[in-house]
Motif scaffolding. Structure first.
Motif, PDB file in Angstrom:
ATOM      1  N   GLY A 190       0.922  -1.045   0.059  1.00 38.53           N
ATOM      2  CA  GLY A 190       0.070  -0.133  -0.044  1.00 38.53           C
ATOM      3  C   GLY A 190       0.883   1.100  -0.007  1.00 38.53           C
ATOM      4  O   GLY A 190       0.496   2.322  -0.741  1.00 38.53           O
ATOM      5  N   GLN A 191       1.766   1.215   0.762  1.00 33.35           N
ATOM      6  CA  GLN A 191       2.863   2.279   0.780  1.00 33.35           C
ATOM      7  C   GLN A 191       3.560   2.646  -0.572  1.00 33.35           C
ATOM      8  O   GLN A 191       3.748   3.585  -1.049  1.00 33.35           O
ATOM      9  CB  GLN A 191       3.853   2.288   1.924  1.00 33.35           C
ATOM     10  CG  GLN A 191       3.397   2.414   3.284  1.00 33.35           C
ATOM     11  CD  GLN A 191       4.168   2.246   4.390  1.00 33.35           C
ATOM     12  OE1 GLN A 191       5.018   1.159   4.387  1.00 33.35           O
ATOM     13  NE2 GLN A 191       4.371   3.131   5.246  1.00 33.35           N
ATOM     14  N   TRP A 192       3.897   1.530  -1.128  1.00 29.56           N
ATOM     15  CA  TRP A 192       4.398   1.481  -2.455  1.00 29.56           C
ATOM     16  C   TRP A 192       3.478   2.085  -3.467  1.00 29.56           C
ATOM     17  O   TRP A 192       3.884   2.961  -4.240  1.00 29.56           O
ATOM     18  CB  TRP A 192       4.931   0.266  -2.973  1.00 29.56           C
ATOM     19  CG  TRP A 192       5.499   0.043  -4.379  1.00 29.56           C
ATOM     20  CD1 TRP A 192       4.680   0.039  -5.538  1.00 29.56           C
ATOM     21  CD2 TRP A 192       6.923   0.100  -4.880  1.00 29.56           C
ATOM     22  NE1 TRP A 192       5.791  -0.270  -6.664  1.00 29.56           N
ATOM     23  CE2 TRP A 192       6.859  -0.172  -6.008  1.00 29.56           C
ATOM     24  CE3 TRP A 192       8.005   0.002  -4.063  1.00 29.56           C
ATOM     25  CZ2 TRP A 192       8.081  -0.217  -6.847  1.00 29.56           C
ATOM     26  CZ3 TRP A 192       9.181  -0.115  -4.630  1.00 29.56           C
ATOM     27  CH2 TRP A 192       9.091  -0.215  -5.951  1.00 29.56           C
ATOM     28  N   ARG A 193       2.299   1.778  -3.588  1.00 27.86           N
ATOM     29  CA  ARG A 193       1.225   2.296  -4.283  1.00 27.86           C
ATOM     30  C   ARG A 193       1.062   3.938  -4.242  1.00 27.86           C
ATOM     31  O   ARG A 193       0.887   4.486  -5.120  1.00 27.86           O
ATOM     32  CB  ARG A 193      -0.042   1.673  -4.306  1.00 27.86           C
ATOM     33  CG  ARG A 193       0.152   0.020  -4.963  1.00 27.86           C
ATOM     34  CD  ARG A 193      -1.340  -0.667  -5.089  1.00 27.86           C
ATOM     35  NE  ARG A 193      -1.934  -0.859  -3.750  1.00 27.86           N
ATOM     36  CZ  ARG A 193      -1.890  -2.096  -3.108  1.00 27.86           C
ATOM     37  NH1 ARG A 193      -0.983  -2.950  -3.316  1.00 27.86           N
ATOM     38  NH2 ARG A 193      -2.342  -1.901  -1.828  1.00 27.86           N
ATOM     39  N   SER A 194       0.849   4.140  -2.840  1.00 28.37           N
ATOM     40  CA  SER A 194       0.743   5.603  -2.328  1.00 28.37           C
ATOM     41  C   SER A 194       1.964   6.559  -3.036  1.00 28.37           C
ATOM     42  O   SER A 194       1.716   7.357  -3.622  1.00 28.37           O
ATOM     43  CB  SER A 194       0.495   5.620  -1.082  1.00 28.37           C
ATOM     44  OG  SER A 194       0.615   6.964  -0.434  1.00 28.37           O
ATOM     45  N   LEU A 195       3.324   6.077  -2.861  1.00 31.57           N
ATOM     46  CA  LEU A 195       4.163   6.773  -3.033  1.00 31.57           C
ATOM     47  C   LEU A 195       4.558   6.858  -4.422  1.00 31.57           C
ATOM     48  O   LEU A 195       4.530   8.002  -5.049  1.00 31.57           O
ATOM     49  CB  LEU A 195       5.433   6.276  -2.423  1.00 31.57           C
ATOM     50  CG  LEU A 195       5.438   6.489  -0.559  1.00 31.57           C
ATOM     51  CD1 LEU A 195       6.810   6.001  -0.004  1.00 31.57           C
ATOM     52  CD2 LEU A 195       5.219   7.999  -0.200  1.00 31.57           C
ATOM     53  N   GLY A 249       4.255   9.834  -7.694  1.00 31.89           N
ATOM     54  CA  GLY A 249       5.383  10.321  -8.451  1.00 31.89           C
ATOM     55  C   GLY A 249       6.747  10.269  -7.906  1.00 31.89           C
ATOM     56  O   GLY A 249       7.559  10.656  -8.496  1.00 31.89           O
ATOM     57  N   ILE A 250       6.643   9.518  -6.675  1.00 37.12           N
ATOM     58  CA  ILE A 250       7.893   9.396  -5.888  1.00 37.12           C
ATOM     59  C   ILE A 250       8.456   8.082  -6.619  1.00 37.12           C
ATOM     60  O   ILE A 250       8.139   6.962  -6.721  1.00 37.12           O
ATOM     61  CB  ILE A 250       7.825   9.255  -4.485  1.00 37.12           C
ATOM     62  CG1 ILE A 250       6.916  10.225  -3.930  1.00 37.12           C
ATOM     63  CG2 ILE A 250       8.885   9.010  -3.895  1.00 37.12           C
ATOM     64  CD1 ILE A 250       7.452  11.375  -3.915  1.00 37.12           C
TER      65      ILE A 250
END
Length: 150
Positions: A124-129, A133-134
């Motif tokens: 979830g953190q991967w998808r969010s970041l 555009g990170i």
């Protein structure tokens, strides 16, 4: 804008990885925030960092010198939102807002690959970041040493 590095622990504990990550960040001259979710765990990490092989000057959040600590250990409740930190290391599913990545040189997300809930949080953190555009990198120790996978 800094990038996000995801560290997928499968063979070792975070306690083995963190001193090296923090040491490299300090060698780069960066201020570090090590953010967890459990104050008791952060207190144990505080003890570990004082007893390790190398000297890593640091402090637990909540003291009078938080603003000048080269490494500040925080729990989610007292996290300073990456303010003043060049490197944010999130542990145990501690939240990372994409806005925190812009001023940082680096954001590290360390998660236990043997815990299905931790894997879901990290995904979830991967998808969010990455959705914000990170630039992100995925590192795995599954082969016995740390290797960049993506």
């Amino acid at each position: 804008m800094g990038n996000a590095l995801f560290y997928h622990l499968t063979r070792s504990a975070a306690e083995q990885l963190l001193p090296g990550l923090i040491g490299k960040a300090r060698q780069a001259g960066w201020r570090v925030e090590l953010r967890g979710i459990d104050p008791a765990r952060m207190a144990r990490l505080d003890d570990l960092l004082w007893q390790g092989d190398g000297f890593l000057p640091h402090g637990l959040a909540g003291g009078p010198h938080d603003a000048v600590q080269p490494v500040l250990l925080t729990a989610a409740a007292d996290a300073r939102g990456g303010v003043g930190a060049d490197c944010l290391i999130a542990l145990d599913g501690a939240a990372v807002d994409p806005a925190e990545c812009a001023p940082a040189q680096r954001v590290c997300v360390v998660f236990d690959g043997n815990d299905p809930a931790a894997l879901d949080r990290a995904r979830g953190q991967w998808r969010s970041l990455t959705g914000a555009g990170i630039a992100a990198e995925y590192w795995s120790e599954a082969g016995g040493r740390w290797e960049r996978k993506a």
